[in-house]
Design a protein around this motif. Sequence first.
Motif, PDB file in Angstrom:
ATOM      1  N   ASP A 117      28.369 -41.137  13.481  1.00 33.85           N
ATOM      2  CA  ASP A 117      27.448 -41.654  11.312  1.00 33.85           C
ATOM      3  C   ASP A 117      28.627 -41.508  11.169  1.00 33.85           C
ATOM      4  O   ASP A 117      28.992 -41.920  10.092  1.00 33.85           O
ATOM      5  CB  ASP A 117      26.704 -40.604  10.754  1.00 33.85           C
ATOM      6  CG  ASP A 117      25.433 -40.346  12.064  1.00 33.85           C
ATOM      7  OD1 ASP A 117      25.209 -41.939  12.204  1.00 33.85           O
ATOM      8  OD2 ASP A 117      24.155 -39.795  11.676  1.00 33.85           O
ATOM      9  N   ARG A 161      22.707 -35.667   3.260  1.00 35.90           N
ATOM     10  CA  ARG A 161      22.650 -34.495   3.862  1.00 35.90           C
ATOM     11  C   ARG A 161      21.651 -34.543   5.456  1.00 35.90           C
ATOM     12  O   ARG A 161      20.346 -34.624   5.213  1.00 35.90           O
ATOM     13  CB  ARG A 161      22.260 -32.872   3.130  1.00 35.90           C
ATOM     14  CG  ARG A 161      23.171 -33.312   2.225  1.00 35.90           C
ATOM     15  CD  ARG A 161      22.976 -31.903   1.249  1.00 35.90           C
ATOM     16  NE  ARG A 161      23.553 -31.610   0.110  1.00 35.90           N
ATOM     17  CZ  ARG A 161      24.128 -30.971   0.089  1.00 35.90           C
ATOM     18  NH1 ARG A 161      25.178 -30.673   0.623  1.00 35.90           N
ATOM     19  NH2 ARG A 161      24.702 -31.244  -1.429  1.00 35.90           N
ATOM     20  N   PRO A 162      22.222 -34.295   6.455  1.00 32.30           N
ATOM     21  CA  PRO A 162      21.215 -34.019   8.006  1.00 32.30           C
ATOM     22  C   PRO A 162      20.180 -32.454   7.569  1.00 32.30           C
ATOM     23  O   PRO A 162      19.746 -32.957   8.743  1.00 32.30           O
ATOM     24  CB  PRO A 162      22.390 -34.362   9.266  1.00 32.30           C
ATOM     25  CG  PRO A 162      23.196 -34.372   8.926  1.00 32.30           C
ATOM     26  CD  PRO A 162      23.742 -34.955   6.832  1.00 32.30           C
ATOM     27  N   ASN A 174      26.077 -37.097  15.402  1.00 30.82           N
ATOM     28  CA  ASN A 174      26.796 -37.342  13.762  1.00 30.82           C
ATOM     29  C   ASN A 174      27.720 -37.541  13.753  1.00 30.82           C
ATOM     30  O   ASN A 174      28.280 -38.302  13.047  1.00 30.82           O
ATOM     31  CB  ASN A 174      27.000 -35.738  13.407  1.00 30.82           C
ATOM     32  CG  ASN A 174      27.341 -35.487  11.646  1.00 30.82           C
ATOM     33  OD1 ASN A 174      27.933 -34.762  12.110  1.00 30.82           O
ATOM     34  ND2 ASN A 174      26.666 -35.740  11.380  1.00 30.82           N
ATOM     35  N   LEU A 210      27.923 -35.479   4.846  1.00 32.87           N
ATOM     36  CA  LEU A 210      27.558 -36.586   6.292  1.00 32.87           C
ATOM     37  C   LEU A 210      27.678 -35.078   7.471  1.00 32.87           C
ATOM     38  O   LEU A 210      27.291 -35.423   8.632  1.00 32.87           O
ATOM     39  CB  LEU A 210      27.836 -37.367   6.762  1.00 32.87           C
ATOM     40  CG  LEU A 210      27.069 -38.094   7.468  1.00 32.87           C
ATOM     41  CD1 LEU A 210      26.362 -38.378   7.224  1.00 32.87           C
ATOM     42  CD2 LEU A 210      27.742 -39.896   7.289  1.00 32.87           C
ATOM     43  N   ARG A 211      28.602 -34.443   7.325  1.00 35.87           N
ATOM     44  CA  ARG A 211      29.475 -33.822   8.729  1.00 35.87           C
ATOM     45  C   ARG A 211      28.274 -32.690   8.891  1.00 35.87           C
ATOM     46  O   ARG A 211      28.432 -32.165   8.570  1.00 35.87           O
ATOM     47  CB  ARG A 211      30.659 -33.532   8.435  1.00 35.87           C
ATOM     48  CG  ARG A 211      31.912 -32.709   9.648  1.00 35.87           C
ATOM     49  CD  ARG A 211      33.269 -32.809   9.435  1.00 35.87           C
ATOM     50  NE  ARG A 211      33.765 -34.124   9.779  1.00 35.87           N
ATOM     51  CZ  ARG A 211      34.591 -34.489   9.077  1.00 35.87           C
ATOM     52  NH1 ARG A 211      34.976 -33.845   7.807  1.00 35.87           N
ATOM     53  NH2 ARG A 211      35.093 -35.610   9.226  1.00 35.87           N
ATOM     54  N   SER A 231      22.696 -38.553  13.322  1.00 33.61           N
ATOM     55  CA  SER A 231      22.344 -37.284  13.785  1.00 33.61           C
ATOM     56  C   SER A 231      20.752 -37.342  13.234  1.00 33.61           C
ATOM     57  O   SER A 231      20.395 -36.326  13.922  1.00 33.61           O
ATOM     58  CB  SER A 231      22.962 -37.047  11.557  1.00 33.61           C
ATOM     59  OG  SER A 231      24.140 -37.321  12.235  1.00 33.61           O
ATOM     60  N   ASN A 232      20.269 -37.718  12.697  1.00 37.36           N
ATOM     61  CA  ASN A 232      18.782 -37.388  12.504  1.00 37.36           C
ATOM     62  C   ASN A 232      18.048 -37.893  13.518  1.00 37.36           C
ATOM     63  O   ASN A 232      17.217 -37.297  13.747  1.00 37.36           O
ATOM     64  CB  ASN A 232      17.845 -38.341  11.410  1.00 37.36           C
ATOM     65  CG  ASN A 232      18.714 -38.099   9.716  1.00 37.36           C
ATOM     66  OD1 ASN A 232      19.098 -37.079   9.638  1.00 37.36           O
ATOM     67  ND2 ASN A 232      18.634 -38.869   9.279  1.00 37.36           N
ATOM     68  N   SER A 249      22.672 -43.667   6.828  1.00 40.24           N
ATOM     69  CA  SER A 249      23.747 -43.453   7.175  1.00 40.24           C
ATOM     70  C   SER A 249      23.958 -42.253   8.019  1.00 40.24           C
ATOM     71  O   SER A 249      24.808 -41.992   8.833  1.00 40.24           O
ATOM     72  CB  SER A 249      24.835 -43.090   5.718  1.00 40.24           C
ATOM     73  OG  SER A 249      24.113 -42.116   5.337  1.00 40.24           O
ATOM     74  N   ALA A 250      23.379 -41.415   8.247  1.00 41.72           N
ATOM     75  CA  ALA A 250      22.854 -40.774   9.459  1.00 41.72           C
ATOM     76  C   ALA A 250      22.125 -40.941  10.107  1.00 41.72           C
ATOM     77  O   ALA A 250      21.021 -39.555  10.720  1.00 41.72           O
ATOM     78  CB  ALA A 250      22.385 -39.024   8.225  1.00 41.72           C
TER      79      ALA A 250
END
Lengths: 416, 416
Positions: A54, A127-128, A51, A71-72, A156-157, A152-153
């Motif tokens: 990202d 949102r992840p 994360n 995103l965080r 994280s994903n 953008s994620a």
Amino acid sequence: MTAEVEVREVAQRARVASRSLALATRAEKDATLHAMADALLARADEILAGNAEDVARAEADGTPPNIIDRLRLTADRLEGMAQGLRDVAGLADPVGEVVRGSILANGLELRQVRVPFGVVGMIYEARPNVTADAAGICLKSGNAVLLRGSSSARSSNAAIVAVLRDAVAASGLDPDVVQLVPGDSHDSVKALMRARGLVDVLIPRGGAGLIQSVVNDSTVPVIETGVGNCHVYVDRAADLDKAVAIVLNAKTHRSSVCNAAESLLVHADVAEELLPRVVAALQEAGVTIHGDDAFAGYDGVLAATDEDWAQEYLSLDIAARVVPDLDAALEHIRTWSSGHTDAIVTEDQGAARRFVAEVDSAAVLVNASTRFTDGGEFGFGAEIGISTQKLHARGPMGLPEMTSTKYVVIGDGHVR
Amino acid sequence: MTAEVEVREVAQRARVASRSLALATRAEKDATLHAMADALLARADEILAGNAEDVARAEADGTPPNIIDRLRLTADRLEGMAQGLRDVAGLADPVGEVVRGSILANGLELRQVRVPFGVVGMIYEARPNVTADAAGICLKSGNAVLLRGSSSARSSNAAIVAVLRDAVAASGLDPDVVQLVPGDSHDSVKALMRARGLVDVLIPRGGAGLIQSVVNDSTVPVIETGVGNCHVYVDRAADLDKAVAIVLNAKTHRSSVCNAAESLLVHADVAEELLPRVVAALQEAGVTIHGDDAFAGYDGVLAATDEDWAQEYLSLDIAARVVPDLDAALEHIRTWSSGHTDAIVTEDQGAARRFVAEVDSAAVLVNASTRFTDGGEFGFGAEIGISTQKLHARGPMGLPEMTSTKYVVIGDGHVR
């Protein structure tokens, strides 16, 4: 390999994996969901490191702070994702539920039972946490899932899915029931939309642009979600205290979500008394009003255009208009509503009855804030999105909406 | 006017008409259905004259006699169409049915109620009786309908729709709830498929080619119907008397329909005893068997190819194969079934349980003929088609499947 070949390959693996998942017992699925929750927390470092990549990339790209906030991930948010998986484990298994059943005149036993779709494709933004939510809901409903989050994620994903897949495998299920769609380009989204026969249903979650493009280009059946141009209509017979409270709550409780109110309609008979109160309450809460002539007489109110009636602001803005009667309110809603949620405030049973019958939206509310249109509020326990289409599911979609049905017919040598 | 403009115009009229139909009471709709039935009989001469034109044109075009037979209307067939409308009047009204409901923890009253889709498009072939059937089912479920029959039945359909519209108008409802799609060209079908927003759902009924083209090209949501490559699997533990009766009935009771059996699978352990009996029974009934090596040893059996496993013959032909075990039968069905109806003949509870759980078709039958997958047989009273898709409706579609739902939420000033 082209994106199409890659995507069809993961979809094919998902298809095979979905067959054993469809036969898994509730106990097996619930144990897996708890293992997935445990793994998210045990391997938090990996996920937070992904994360952080990202977030750093987004910051370098000059992404606005509110998007970066979505995103965080934090330890708290990971805890929330884990709890979400445990909550899904606590819900009833929709698979196998007998929807209807009877013994026919000739003695045949007929049952309509819930079965998984098979393979679900999710296309979503930002949102992840949606990655874990969708994996959990699909697993519980017996569906393999192909996840296509926003680029953008991506780190994280990737981290979340790696952790979840390990937990699924350790629990004895096929890890290919949870997969990321490979590739960052639009080609991979396109390939997913064309994988008819391999993917049973596509659910886009995000802005209007994303959803429209999926609806238009997909040959895989789509469940359209979420665009909400929601109305509150304050009737002639409204209790004005309730009206002010409902308008304020519907607009300001959380303005960035699809069930927030975007338009206010006021019956002319109560305009003189209501407008000063509702304008003051909204402006005090920081709301910008885009009003018709009646509203525009108040300080700070901007003049509304047709664009405002059509707008899903997702911000502290509201369009506002005085209407001569209930018919005009219904006509306005018929013209501009996105069919998500519309509410009337009235103490008049006849007006409420007409509004409920004539407004053609997924949810129609009387004397309640539009913010209640939500799987959690409705008691569904988990929600994969809010459908604004009429086919298959309409309104908040919980676990049963993630299933199809099959007819099982038991005879003893029956012929016609 | 282009086809697109013309089609959008009728769709727009249907949309407006659908709003008042959605509010019509059951009593109003049932009276209208009876008036439609009366009118079909009272004006039989007009309809039969229109039909005679179609039949004459078909004969001049050298259309095969079995197709002409489907096209032809008689006094008896009109009587059947009228009775169909009266039967629909006798069925419960799906509109307003409460699907689920509860009082939430905060006192909000939540109800999910059935509502009409709005506007339904039907694209269908040959038989003019579908015109009256579809009009009746759509009217009862509160939907306006746009009818696009085949051009070979255009005079019949025009006469039927003219009669039905007059009866609807005389009953006090808006006649635009029943309309023919104007134009004979493919352009008008295309315009119907692109009328997203005006048409809520499209239902194609006919051959595989028609259905595939609608599924691929439509931006309006589609309910896929009817292609049936149905299997009968005779298990090791089958009662062979039941097996022979079921295979014979499933294949020969009516071979031109989608729930007729097209493939026979036989467990190797019972092949020696069953094959001579089932081959003799089928051949005596005039069936041509397209068999694997085991079947090909019998006189008159043709050698099967992969094309036969995939085939929906709709004729007195059947593909036939001996399989080593239940797993091989399941694998064959997974590979070749169209997901309509598949049946097992067995006295073994374990085999039946596996077959029911693992065969992913709209209907799965144990010890019963595939011919039972039918809205009438299932007790639905009327059927608009048999869905082979997983979204919204699967299997025979009756009146409830012709509706969507909406959530109605009643509060007393509730806010979050």
